[in-house]
Design a protein around this motif. Structure first.
Motif, PDB file in Angstrom:
ATOM      1  N   ARG A   1       0.827  -1.206   0.000  1.00  0.00           N
ATOM      2  CA  ARG A   1       0.000   0.000   0.000  1.00  0.00           C
ATOM      3  C   ARG A   1       0.865   1.262   0.000  1.00  0.00           C
ATOM      4  O   ARG A   1       0.567   2.245  -0.683  1.00  0.00           O
ATOM      5  CB  ARG A   1      -0.930  -0.002   1.214  1.00  0.00           C
ATOM      6  N   GLY A   2       1.952   1.225   0.771  1.00  0.00           N
ATOM      7  CA  GLY A   2       2.775   2.408   0.884  1.00  0.00           C
ATOM      8  C   GLY A   2       3.718   2.634  -0.283  1.00  0.00           C
ATOM      9  O   GLY A   2       4.038   3.777  -0.621  1.00  0.00           O
ATOM     10  N   LEU A   3       4.179   1.522  -0.872  1.00  0.00           N
ATOM     11  CA  LEU A   3       5.175   1.628  -1.949  1.00  0.00           C
ATOM     12  C   LEU A   3       4.650   1.083  -3.270  1.00  0.00           C
ATOM     13  O   LEU A   3       5.429   0.741  -4.158  1.00  0.00           O
ATOM     14  CB  LEU A   3       6.450   0.873  -1.544  1.00  0.00           C
ATOM     15  N   GLY A   4       3.341   0.991  -3.380  1.00  0.00           N
ATOM     16  CA  GLY A   4       2.757   0.430  -4.594  1.00  0.00           C
ATOM     17  C   GLY A   4       3.120   1.179  -5.851  1.00  0.00           C
ATOM     18  O   GLY A   4       3.127   0.598  -6.946  1.00  0.00           O
ATOM     19  N   PHE A   5       3.465   2.451  -5.700  1.00  0.00           N
ATOM     20  CA  PHE A   5       3.827   3.231  -6.890  1.00  0.00           C
ATOM     21  C   PHE A   5       5.074   2.693  -7.583  1.00  0.00           C
ATOM     22  O   PHE A   5       5.306   2.945  -8.763  1.00  0.00           O
ATOM     23  CB  PHE A   5       4.056   4.698  -6.488  1.00  0.00           C
ATOM     24  N   LEU A   6       5.899   1.926  -6.841  1.00  0.00           N
ATOM     25  CA  LEU A   6       7.106   1.375  -7.451  1.00  0.00           C
ATOM     26  C   LEU A   6       6.788   0.355  -8.539  1.00  0.00           C
ATOM     27  O   LEU A   6       7.618   0.091  -9.411  1.00  0.00           O
ATOM     28  CB  LEU A   6       7.991   0.724  -6.373  1.00  0.00           C
ATOM     29  N   ARG A   7       5.594  -0.230  -8.457  1.00  0.00           N
ATOM     30  CA  ARG A   7       5.221  -1.209  -9.479  1.00  0.00           C
ATOM     31  C   ARG A   7       5.045  -0.573 -10.858  1.00  0.00           C
ATOM     32  O   ARG A   7       5.118  -1.259 -11.869  1.00  0.00           O
ATOM     33  CB  ARG A   7       3.925  -1.915  -9.076  1.00  0.00           C
ATOM     34  N   THR A   8       4.783   0.713 -10.885  1.00  0.00           N
ATOM     35  CA  THR A   8       4.572   1.380 -12.176  1.00  0.00           C
ATOM     36  C   THR A   8       5.684   2.366 -12.514  1.00  0.00           C
ATOM     37  O   THR A   8       5.675   2.936 -13.610  1.00  0.00           O
ATOM     38  CB  THR A   8       3.221   2.123 -12.154  1.00  0.00           C
ATOM     39  N   ALA A   9       6.627   2.572 -11.586  1.00  0.00           N
ATOM     40  CA  ALA A   9       7.731   3.492 -11.863  1.00  0.00           C
ATOM     41  C   ALA A   9       8.598   2.915 -12.978  1.00  0.00           C
ATOM     42  O   ALA A   9       8.768   1.689 -13.086  1.00  0.00           O
ATOM     43  CB  ALA A   9       8.557   3.726 -10.611  1.00  0.00           C
ATOM     44  N   PRO A  10       9.170   3.749 -13.836  1.00  0.00           N
ATOM     45  CA  PRO A  10       9.908   3.254 -15.026  1.00  0.00           C
ATOM     46  C   PRO A  10      11.041   2.290 -14.697  1.00  0.00           C
ATOM     47  O   PRO A  10      11.225   1.277 -15.368  1.00  0.00           O
ATOM     48  CB  PRO A  10      10.440   4.541 -15.659  1.00  0.00           C
ATOM     49  N   VAL A  11      11.821   2.574 -13.635  1.00  0.00           N
ATOM     50  CA  VAL A  11      12.996   1.748 -13.345  1.00  0.00           C
ATOM     51  C   VAL A  11      12.619   0.487 -12.588  1.00  0.00           C
ATOM     52  O   VAL A  11      13.037  -0.617 -12.936  1.00  0.00           O
ATOM     53  CB  VAL A  11      14.041   2.559 -12.553  1.00  0.00           C
ATOM     54  N   SER A  12      11.811   0.612 -11.544  1.00  0.00           N
ATOM     55  CA  SER A  12      11.509  -0.522 -10.669  1.00  0.00           C
ATOM     56  C   SER A  12      10.443  -1.444 -11.238  1.00  0.00           C
ATOM     57  O   SER A  12      10.298  -2.578 -10.779  1.00  0.00           O
ATOM     58  CB  SER A  12      11.070  -0.010  -9.301  1.00  0.00           C
ATOM     59  N   ARG A  13       9.691  -0.993 -12.238  1.00  0.00           N
ATOM     60  CA  ARG A  13       8.606  -1.803 -12.787  1.00  0.00           C
ATOM     61  C   ARG A  13       9.119  -3.141 -13.318  1.00  0.00           C
ATOM     62  O   ARG A  13       8.507  -4.191 -13.088  1.00  0.00           O
ATOM     63  CB  ARG A  13       7.908  -1.024 -13.903  1.00  0.00           C
ATOM     64  N   ALA A  14      10.244  -3.117 -13.998  1.00  0.00           N
ATOM     65  CA  ALA A  14      10.790  -4.364 -14.559  1.00  0.00           C
ATOM     66  C   ALA A  14      11.134  -5.357 -13.458  1.00  0.00           C
ATOM     67  O   ALA A  14      10.931  -6.572 -13.623  1.00  0.00           O
ATOM     68  CB  ALA A  14      12.021  -4.044 -15.400  1.00  0.00           C
ATOM     69  N   PHE A  15      11.661  -4.851 -12.329  1.00  0.00           N
ATOM     70  CA  PHE A  15      12.002  -5.749 -11.217  1.00  0.00           C
ATOM     71  C   PHE A  15      10.752  -6.445 -10.691  1.00  0.00           C
ATOM     72  O   PHE A  15      10.742  -7.668 -10.497  1.00  0.00           O
ATOM     73  CB  PHE A  15      12.676  -4.946 -10.107  1.00  0.00           C
ATOM     74  N   PHE A  16       9.690  -5.693 -10.444  1.00  0.00           N
ATOM     75  CA  PHE A  16       8.470  -6.287  -9.898  1.00  0.00           C
ATOM     76  C   PHE A  16       7.835  -7.262 -10.878  1.00  0.00           C
ATOM     77  O   PHE A  16       7.313  -8.309 -10.482  1.00  0.00           O
ATOM     78  CB  PHE A  16       7.484  -5.187  -9.508  1.00  0.00           C
ATOM     79  N   GLN A  17       7.886  -6.939 -12.158  1.00  0.00           N
ATOM     80  CA  GLN A  17       7.341  -7.852 -13.153  1.00  0.00           C
ATOM     81  C   GLN A  17       8.115  -9.169 -13.186  1.00  0.00           C
ATOM     82  O   GLN A  17       7.526 -10.254 -13.283  1.00  0.00           O
ATOM     83  CB  GLN A  17       7.353  -7.188 -14.531  1.00  0.00           C
ATOM     84  N   ALA A  18       9.444  -9.051 -13.082  1.00  0.00           N
ATOM     85  CA  ALA A  18      10.276 -10.264 -13.080  1.00  0.00           C
ATOM     86  C   ALA A  18       9.999 -11.108 -11.846  1.00  0.00           C
ATOM     87  O   ALA A  18       9.892 -12.345 -11.935  1.00  0.00           O
ATOM     88  CB  ALA A  18      11.747  -9.876 -13.149  1.00  0.00           C
ATOM     89  N   MET A  19       9.863 -10.475 -10.693  1.00  0.00           N
ATOM     90  CA  MET A  19       9.595 -11.212  -9.461  1.00  0.00           C
ATOM     91  C   MET A  19       8.232 -11.891  -9.510  1.00  0.00           C
ATOM     92  O   MET A  19       8.079 -13.033  -9.063  1.00  0.00           O
ATOM     93  CB  MET A  19       9.677 -10.267  -8.262  1.00  0.00           C
ATOM     94  N   ASP A  20       7.221 -11.198 -10.066  1.00  0.00           N
ATOM     95  CA  ASP A  20       5.895 -11.813 -10.191  1.00  0.00           C
ATOM     96  C   ASP A  20       5.952 -13.033 -11.094  1.00  0.00           C
ATOM     97  O   ASP A  20       5.302 -14.052 -10.812  1.00  0.00           O
ATOM     98  CB  ASP A  20       4.896 -10.796 -10.758  1.00  0.00           C
ATOM     99  N   ARG A  21       6.736 -12.947 -12.158  1.00  0.00           N
ATOM    100  CA  ARG A  21       6.859 -14.104 -13.061  1.00  0.00           C
ATOM    101  C   ARG A  21       7.584 -15.255 -12.374  1.00  0.00           C
ATOM    102  O   ARG A  21       7.213 -16.416 -12.514  1.00  0.00           O
ATOM    103  CB  ARG A  21       7.615 -13.699 -14.334  1.00  0.00           C
ATOM    104  N   LEU A  22       8.649 -14.930 -11.656  1.00  0.00           N
ATOM    105  CA  LEU A  22       9.406 -15.970 -10.963  1.00  0.00           C
ATOM    106  C   LEU A  22       8.551 -16.679  -9.916  1.00  0.00           C
ATOM    107  O   LEU A  22       8.642 -17.893  -9.738  1.00  0.00           O
ATOM    108  CB  LEU A  22      10.648 -15.365 -10.306  1.00  0.00           C
ATOM    109  N   TRP A  23       7.740 -15.910  -9.205  1.00  0.00           N
ATOM    110  CA  TRP A  23       6.917 -16.507  -8.149  1.00  0.00           C
ATOM    111  C   TRP A  23       5.685 -17.202  -8.723  1.00  0.00           C
ATOM    112  O   TRP A  23       5.157 -18.139  -8.139  1.00  0.00           O
ATOM    113  CB  TRP A  23       6.508 -15.427  -7.152  1.00  0.00           C
ATOM    114  N   GLY A  24       5.217 -16.715  -9.861  1.00  0.00           N
ATOM    115  CA  GLY A  24       4.077 -17.344 -10.512  1.00  0.00           C
ATOM    116  C   GLY A  24       2.739 -16.738 -10.148  1.00  0.00           C
ATOM    117  O   GLY A  24       1.730 -17.035 -10.783  1.00  0.00           O
TER     118      GLY A  24
END
Length: 397
Positions: A59-82
């Protein structure tokens, strides 16, 4: 022959080692009880807490999911975790690890800092000790996070995860020794051994032994410890001979050559059978873990709701601890025999029994080795034969 230790030195050595022997006897029971406490009482509240913390961070850092730099990291982690939830899993794993570390912290600090200083074996300042301790815990946290995402994430996405993970990791184990020269540099500064008689004689000795190497380095461990040490790190083009600065200060040239010759004996050991066996054992262990995770999900152990639920992590820790406890005596037996053969190799290489004996005696005195530790300590998994046994096995002049 001069006694290895005076009565006063022997009393000091016994006083130094006794706490370690007590810990070796008590620690297996304490570790099992601690993991049982985690499994029986703390898994559920820890998981609820981890889920709550992860939700708050989302809730507090959710904006990082859409930020240009950090978005790729979160997408990769979601894929890795499934699926969603990898943050709670990582936090849960780190919380359980932190709990164990906090319980052990007073004991670990007393042994690693207080006891070592009391008996003159450590040069650590409080700040340097705390910094190295922090680095070790930080690397451990990264390893735990990688384990959670790698193993549990893969297990969630494919049925034969143990095979897919086990084979590449096993292959990596076969060549991981090539990275050894770089690991210790995280803690200690290294520099090439200066040109001179010692470096020339080491080079000649390795030529005689038909052992290629890239360099001879001096590792400055005296900032932390008063122990002397020599070892070979790496393999092939990365093979390096490492002498710590204490061994340079404490031993004469012939004695340093004897220590290097002993370490050279390990180079000619038949390593591949052991590495292949370890790799196969890893794959078998991952298969056993797969069966255990499926049983846990079927029966809902510890509140698990699906296969590869992170709440089974303390159970895996307990299983791995038991495996290491059972395997320790076996590994120790093979290790001690390798050390005996390395002693024999060194004597064949140098033809200098007297220098080898002096090296062992000085190493025993500087490192405060117990000449005759309790037999159960040896059988529990000591990597080297007792120093008195090594000295007694040397040929008489």
């Amino acid at each position: 022959m001069e006694p290895l230790f005076t009565p006063e030195q022997l009393a000091e050595i016994h006083a130094y080692h006794l706490p370690y022997y007590v810990r070796a006897a008590v620690d297996p029971f304490a570790k099992v009880l601690l993991l049982a406490l985690l499994l029986g009482v703390l898994v559920r509240p820890f998981f609820r807490m981890a889920t709550s913390v992860a939700g708050g961070l989302e809730r507090g850092l959710g904006f990082l999911r859409t930020a240009p730099v950090s978005r790729a990291f979160f997408q990769a982690m979601d894929r890795l975790w499934g699926e969603a939830g990898w943050g709670a899993a990582v936090i849960f794993a780190l919380m359980t690890d932190l709990f164990v570390k906090l319980i052990y912290a007073p004991v670990d600090v007393w042994f690693a800092y207080t006891l070592e200083h009391r008996h003159g074996m450590s040069n650590y300042t409080p700040a340097a000790f705390a910094w190295d301790l922090f680095k070790g815990h930080l690397m451990g946290a990264f390893a735990i996070a990688a384990l959670v995402i790698g193993m549990y994430g893969l297990a969630r996405r494919t049925r034969h995860w143990w095979w897919i993970l086990g084979v590449p990791v096993a292959l990596l184990m076969l060549v991981s020794a090539a990275l050894d020269p770089y690991r210790s540099r995280l803690y200690f500064e290294q520099e090439p051994l200066p040109p001179g008689a010692l470096r020339t004689r080491i080079t000649e000795l390795m030529t005689q032994a038909d052992i290629p190497f890239s360099d001879v380095l001096v590792e400055k461990t005296s900032v932390a410890s008063r122990r002397l040490q020599a070892y070979f790190a790496g393999q092939g083009p990365t093979r390096t001979i490492v002498l710590n600065d204490v061994i340079i200060q404490e031993l004469g040239e012939e004695e340093v050559l004897a220590a290097v010759a002993h370490e050279a004996g390990h180079i000619h050991e038949p390593k591949w059978p052991g590495r292949i066996a370890s790799s196969l054992a890893l794959v078998a262990l991952l298969f056993a873990i797969d069966r255990l995770l499926r049983r846990a999900s079927t029966r809902g152990w510890f509140g698990t709701t699906r296969f590869a639920d992170i709440r089974t992590l303390p159970l895996l820790s307990l299983i791995l601890f038991v495996v290491s406890l059972v395997g320790g005596p076996i590994a120790g037996t093979f290790s001690r025999e390798r050390e005996r053969e390395a002693d024999r190799f060194a004597l064949r290489l140098t033809h200098d029994t007297d220098a080898f004996r002096r090296m062992l005696v000085k190493a025993a005195r500087v490192n405060k080795m117990d000449p005759e530790p309790p037999r159960w300590v040896v059988l529990k998994g000591m990597s080297h034969p007792p120093i008195a046994e090594r000295l007694a096995s040397l040929p008489t002049p």
